[in-house]
Design a protein around this motif. Structure first.
Motif, PDB file in Angstrom:
ATOM      1  N   MET A   1       0.966  -1.204  -0.001  1.00 46.88           N
ATOM      2  CA  MET A   1      -0.083   0.125  -0.099  1.00 46.88           C
ATOM      3  C   MET A   1       0.782   1.231   0.147  1.00 46.88           C
ATOM      4  O   MET A   1       1.913   1.433   0.598  1.00 46.88           O
ATOM      5  CB  MET A   1      -0.873   0.106   0.981  1.00 46.88           C
ATOM      6  N   ARG A   2       0.448   2.235  -0.783  1.00 50.31           N
ATOM      7  CA  ARG A   2       1.306   3.533  -0.909  1.00 50.31           C
ATOM      8  C   ARG A   2       0.648   4.368   0.238  1.00 50.31           C
ATOM      9  O   ARG A   2      -0.468   4.593   0.113  1.00 50.31           O
ATOM     10  CB  ARG A   2       1.003   4.104  -1.993  1.00 50.31           C
ATOM     11  N   VAL A   3       1.512   4.685   1.266  1.00 49.91           N
ATOM     12  CA  VAL A   3       1.317   5.635   2.384  1.00 49.91           C
ATOM     13  C   VAL A   3       1.892   6.804   2.402  1.00 49.91           C
ATOM     14  O   VAL A   3       3.165   7.088   2.194  1.00 49.91           O
ATOM     15  CB  VAL A   3       1.630   4.767   3.605  1.00 49.91           C
ATOM     16  N   LEU A   4       1.298   8.054   2.581  1.00 46.99           N
ATOM     17  CA  LEU A   4       1.832   9.290   2.844  1.00 46.99           C
ATOM     18  C   LEU A   4       1.732   9.462   4.308  1.00 46.99           C
ATOM     19  O   LEU A   4       0.782   9.671   4.830  1.00 46.99           O
ATOM     20  CB  LEU A   4       0.989  10.283   2.069  1.00 46.99           C
ATOM     21  N   ALA A   5       3.145   9.600   5.123  1.00 42.83           N
ATOM     22  CA  ALA A   5       3.147   9.674   6.190  1.00 42.83           C
ATOM     23  C   ALA A   5       3.200  11.237   6.664  1.00 42.83           C
ATOM     24  O   ALA A   5       4.071  12.073   6.132  1.00 42.83           O
ATOM     25  CB  ALA A   5       4.231   9.051   6.729  1.00 42.83           C
ATOM     26  N   ALA A   6       2.244  11.707   7.267  1.00 48.06           N
ATOM     27  CA  ALA A   6       2.292  13.235   7.895  1.00 48.06           C
ATOM     28  C   ALA A   6       3.275  13.233   8.903  1.00 48.06           C
ATOM     29  O   ALA A   6       3.064  12.867   9.902  1.00 48.06           O
ATOM     30  CB  ALA A   6       0.947  13.716   8.208  1.00 48.06           C
ATOM     31  N   MET A   7       4.282  13.939   8.751  1.00 42.63           N
ATOM     32  CA  MET A   7       5.640  14.110   9.582  1.00 42.63           C
ATOM     33  C   MET A   7       5.346  15.617  10.363  1.00 42.63           C
ATOM     34  O   MET A   7       5.743  16.776   9.471  1.00 42.63           O
ATOM     35  CB  MET A   7       6.615  14.023   8.917  1.00 42.63           C
ATOM     36  N   SER A   8       4.811  15.766  11.499  1.00 44.18           N
ATOM     37  CA  SER A   8       4.924  16.976  12.257  1.00 44.18           C
ATOM     38  C   SER A   8       6.482  17.407  12.678  1.00 44.18           C
ATOM     39  O   SER A   8       6.504  18.424  13.101  1.00 44.18           O
ATOM     40  CB  SER A   8       3.986  16.748  13.201  1.00 44.18           C
ATOM     41  N   GLY A   9       7.145  16.397  12.841  1.00 46.60           N
ATOM     42  CA  GLY A   9       8.399  16.826  13.551  1.00 46.60           C
ATOM     43  C   GLY A   9       8.566  16.148  15.021  1.00 46.60           C
ATOM     44  O   GLY A   9       9.632  16.498  15.753  1.00 46.60           O
ATOM     45  N   GLY A  10       7.359  15.698  15.416  1.00 39.32           N
ATOM     46  CA  GLY A  10       7.528  15.186  16.682  1.00 39.32           C
ATOM     47  C   GLY A  10       7.570  13.719  16.721  1.00 39.32           C
ATOM     48  O   GLY A  10       7.736  13.074  15.696  1.00 39.32           O
ATOM     49  N   VAL A  11       7.811  13.067  17.961  1.00 33.85           N
ATOM     50  CA  VAL A  11       8.061  11.698  18.100  1.00 33.85           C
ATOM     51  C   VAL A  11       6.932  10.741  17.609  1.00 33.85           C
ATOM     52  O   VAL A  11       7.264   9.677  17.358  1.00 33.85           O
ATOM     53  CB  VAL A  11       8.414  11.585  19.576  1.00 33.85           C
ATOM     54  N   ASP A  12       5.662  10.928  17.872  1.00 36.22           N
ATOM     55  CA  ASP A  12       4.542  10.136  17.437  1.00 36.22           C
ATOM     56  C   ASP A  12       4.492   9.825  15.917  1.00 36.22           C
ATOM     57  O   ASP A  12       4.334   8.918  15.792  1.00 36.22           O
ATOM     58  CB  ASP A  12       3.132  10.858  17.894  1.00 36.22           C
ATOM     59  N   SER A  13       4.665  10.928  15.246  1.00 32.63           N
ATOM     60  CA  SER A  13       4.529  10.932  13.655  1.00 32.63           C
ATOM     61  C   SER A  13       5.584  10.062  13.412  1.00 32.63           C
ATOM     62  O   SER A  13       5.701   9.379  12.340  1.00 32.63           O
ATOM     63  CB  SER A  13       4.319  12.282  13.000  1.00 32.63           C
ATOM     64  N   ASP A  26       5.079   1.130   1.139  1.00 34.66           N
ATOM     65  CA  ASP A  26       5.729   2.086   0.483  1.00 34.66           C
ATOM     66  C   ASP A  26       5.332   3.383   0.893  1.00 34.66           C
ATOM     67  O   ASP A  26       4.260   4.167   0.701  1.00 34.66           O
ATOM     68  CB  ASP A  26       5.399   2.129  -1.325  1.00 34.66           C
ATOM     69  N   VAL A  27       6.318   3.878   1.653  1.00 34.14           N
ATOM     70  CA  VAL A  27       6.001   5.252   2.596  1.00 34.14           C
ATOM     71  C   VAL A  27       6.915   6.467   1.930  1.00 34.14           C
ATOM     72  O   VAL A  27       8.055   6.361   1.544  1.00 34.14           O
ATOM     73  CB  VAL A  27       6.232   4.948   3.939  1.00 34.14           C
ATOM     74  N   VAL A  28       6.026   7.555   2.041  1.00 28.13           N
ATOM     75  CA  VAL A  28       6.840   8.735   1.585  1.00 28.13           C
ATOM     76  C   VAL A  28       6.397   9.657   2.860  1.00 28.13           C
ATOM     77  O   VAL A  28       5.124   9.720   3.287  1.00 28.13           O
ATOM     78  CB  VAL A  28       6.127   9.376   0.386  1.00 28.13           C
ATOM     79  N   GLY A  29       7.174  10.329   3.270  1.00 27.49           N
ATOM     80  CA  GLY A  29       7.071  11.446   4.295  1.00 27.49           C
ATOM     81  C   GLY A  29       6.772  12.964   3.745  1.00 27.49           C
ATOM     82  O   GLY A  29       7.343  13.342   3.103  1.00 27.49           O
ATOM     83  N   GLY A 118      -2.198   9.503  -6.026  1.00 30.42           N
ATOM     84  CA  GLY A 118      -1.984   7.937  -6.133  1.00 30.42           C
ATOM     85  C   GLY A 118      -1.832   7.154  -4.736  1.00 30.42           C
ATOM     86  O   GLY A 118      -1.411   5.957  -4.822  1.00 30.42           O
ATOM     87  N   PHE A 119      -1.916   7.801  -3.762  1.00 28.14           N
ATOM     88  CA  PHE A 119      -1.689   7.198  -2.364  1.00 28.14           C
ATOM     89  C   PHE A 119      -2.942   6.465  -1.961  1.00 28.14           C
ATOM     90  O   PHE A 119      -4.016   7.218  -2.210  1.00 28.14           O
ATOM     91  CB  PHE A 119      -1.183   8.210  -1.530  1.00 28.14           C
ATOM     92  N   ASP A 120      -2.641   5.532  -1.149  1.00 25.48           N
ATOM     93  CA  ASP A 120      -3.736   4.819  -0.680  1.00 25.48           C
ATOM     94  C   ASP A 120      -4.412   5.365   0.705  1.00 25.48           C
ATOM     95  O   ASP A 120      -5.616   5.062   0.701  1.00 25.48           O
ATOM     96  CB  ASP A 120      -3.579   3.322  -0.565  1.00 25.48           C
ATOM     97  N   ALA A 121      -3.432   5.777   1.356  1.00 25.71           N
ATOM     98  CA  ALA A 121      -3.854   6.112   2.769  1.00 25.71           C
ATOM     99  C   ALA A 121      -2.823   7.393   3.230  1.00 25.71           C
ATOM    100  O   ALA A 121      -1.756   7.205   2.867  1.00 25.71           O
ATOM    101  CB  ALA A 121      -3.703   5.069   3.755  1.00 25.71           C
ATOM    102  N   VAL A 122      -3.223   8.058   4.279  1.00 24.51           N
ATOM    103  CA  VAL A 122      -2.325   9.144   5.238  1.00 24.51           C
ATOM    104  C   VAL A 122      -2.252   8.643   6.239  1.00 24.51           C
ATOM    105  O   VAL A 122      -3.131   8.124   7.123  1.00 24.51           O
ATOM    106  CB  VAL A 122      -3.204  10.283   5.063  1.00 24.51           C
ATOM    107  N   CYS A 123      -1.134   8.441   6.725  1.00 26.67           N
ATOM    108  CA  CYS A 123      -0.669   7.978   7.987  1.00 26.67           C
ATOM    109  C   CYS A 123      -0.219   8.958   9.032  1.00 26.67           C
ATOM    110  O   CYS A 123       0.556   9.971   8.621  1.00 26.67           O
ATOM    111  CB  CYS A 123       0.517   6.762   7.942  1.00 26.67           C
TER     112      CYS A 123
END
Length: 385
Positions: A1-13, A26-29, A118-123
């Motif tokens: 699955m193509r996943v877009l990871a929302a990176m806040s700059g914190g430890v959780d994300s 398949d992750v892109v930040g 074309g991403f499947d989900a936002v993480c």
């Protein structure tokens, strides 16, 4: 699955993205540039979305070996969150900017762009859980760690959005475990403090910030009988339930503190009174949305009495308690599914300090049913006085 990871700059994300990578996705930040003054650095643990956070997000992605991008959403953020915040206070309401950001930026603008690419989900690194009902429909539930549970601020998500959300921290028993995992993975944000307060008011002075943007004028502070007991520098800076900063020249007859009961921006008046008059028994909410399939009582289905009351718990603050209540939906003039539907919530136990503009979120057990923006809150004792 193509996943877009929302990176806040914190430890959780950062840990959420790491788990998505480990799961084989398949992750892109991506870091969202929301601040129009990117040179502004964090003060202590206040704020977020600064250049410091962007650099921390980049380092996390570099450590994970995934691509990293910065998307400029500052125009959208100003229009949908900051300007909305100012407009709500100008109207005498108390908004929740984190709810608006989740609704309009992270899970509307971001998700929309992600799907278009074309991403499947936002993480994200939110502490919340997505489960499926017997028919496979997504449901939003509380996280395993109730102390860190963030399902309240995600109550604005719709069923369609939940289909494309990924919350890898859902079953994590504690924040301490997330930090320990970040350290094991060599992520530099392992000990970074949590951000808090309103991200676009970095010094925490909400009243001063609003005073620069709203034409505040001095006015009267009245007690519950209509007698003048003081003066203020601008009604819009006050919120229902507030106790500090009133600076009243006339004490209450019983010597006890007074609290803000009502803000009247039209005549620039603030009404104060005893704490007991803050207790409300009924809340009416507008801009109703459901986090997945709505309750049967809120849909027109055969064999179901539309508008009938259903049991639930209601929560009106991100870190508040969920209290037992009964709710029903009043159909607006626009018909089924109209934006003018009204959610009426009757509390079993009165709740203090409920302000118009806040968000109410309904639960059944651990499941989030949906949310609404509070339009009115009835204090039965005050009405009968």
């Amino acid at each position: 699955m193509r996943v877009l990871a929302a990176m806040s700059g914190g430890v959780d994300s950062a840990v959420a993205a790491a788990r998505a990578v480990e799961a084989g996705h398949d992750v892109v930040g991506v870091h969202l540039a929301l601040n129009r003054m990117p040179g502004t650095l964090r003060t202590g643990s206040r704020g977020c979305c600064t250049i410091e956070d962007s650099n921390d997000a980049w380092r996390a992605c570099d450590r994970l070996g995934i691509p990293f991008y910065v998307w400029d959403f500052s125009e959208r953020f100003k229009a949908d969150v900051v300007d909305d915040f100012v407009a709500e206070y100008a109207a005498g309401r108390t908004p929740n900017p984190c709810m608006r950001c989740n609704e309009r930026i992270k899970f509307a603008a971001l998700l929309e762009k992600a799907l278009a690419l074309g991403f499947d989900a936002v993480c994200t690194g939110h502490y919340a859980k997505i489960l499926r009902d017997a028919d496979g429909n997504p449901e939003l539930h509380r996280a395993a760690d109730w102390a860190k549970d963030q399902s309240y601020v995600l109550g604005v998500l719709t069923g369609e959005q939940l289909e494309h959300c990924l919350f890898p921290l859902a079953d994590t028993p504690s924040k301490a475990e997330v930090r320990a995992e970040a350290e094991r993975r060599g992520l530099s944000v392992a000990k970074k403090p949590d951000s808090h307060d309103i991200c676009f008011i970095s010094d925490g002075d909400t009243r001063g910030w609003l005073a620069e943007r709203i034409g505040m004028q001095p006015g009267d502070i009245l007690d519950e009988t209509g007698a003048k007991v003081g003066e203020h520098g601008g009604a819009n800076a006050f919120t229902v339930g507030q106790r500090k900063g009133l600076r009243l020249g006339r004490p209450a007859p019983d010597g006890r503190p007074r609290f803000v009961l009502e803000v009247r921006p039209k005549d620039n008046t603030v009404v104060v009174g005893p704490e007991r008059l803050l207790a409300v028994g009924e809340i009416r909410g507008i801009r109703v949305s459901w986090a997945g399939r709505p309750p049967a009582e809120a849909t027109r289905t055969e064999g179901t009495a539309f508008g009938a009351e259903f049991p639930c718990h209601v929560q009106v603050r991100a870190h508040g308690d969920a209290l037992p209540a009964r709710a029903r939906l009043e159909r607006g003039a626009g018909g089924e599914g109209a934006s003018d539907d009204v959610l009426v919530v009757t509390l079993e136990t009165p709740l203090r300090g409920v302000a118009p503009g806040q968000t109410l979120v309904l639960y059944q057990g651990t499941r989030v049913l949906g949310q609404a923006t509070i339009d009115t809150a009835r204090s039965l004792e005050r009405e009968s006085a």
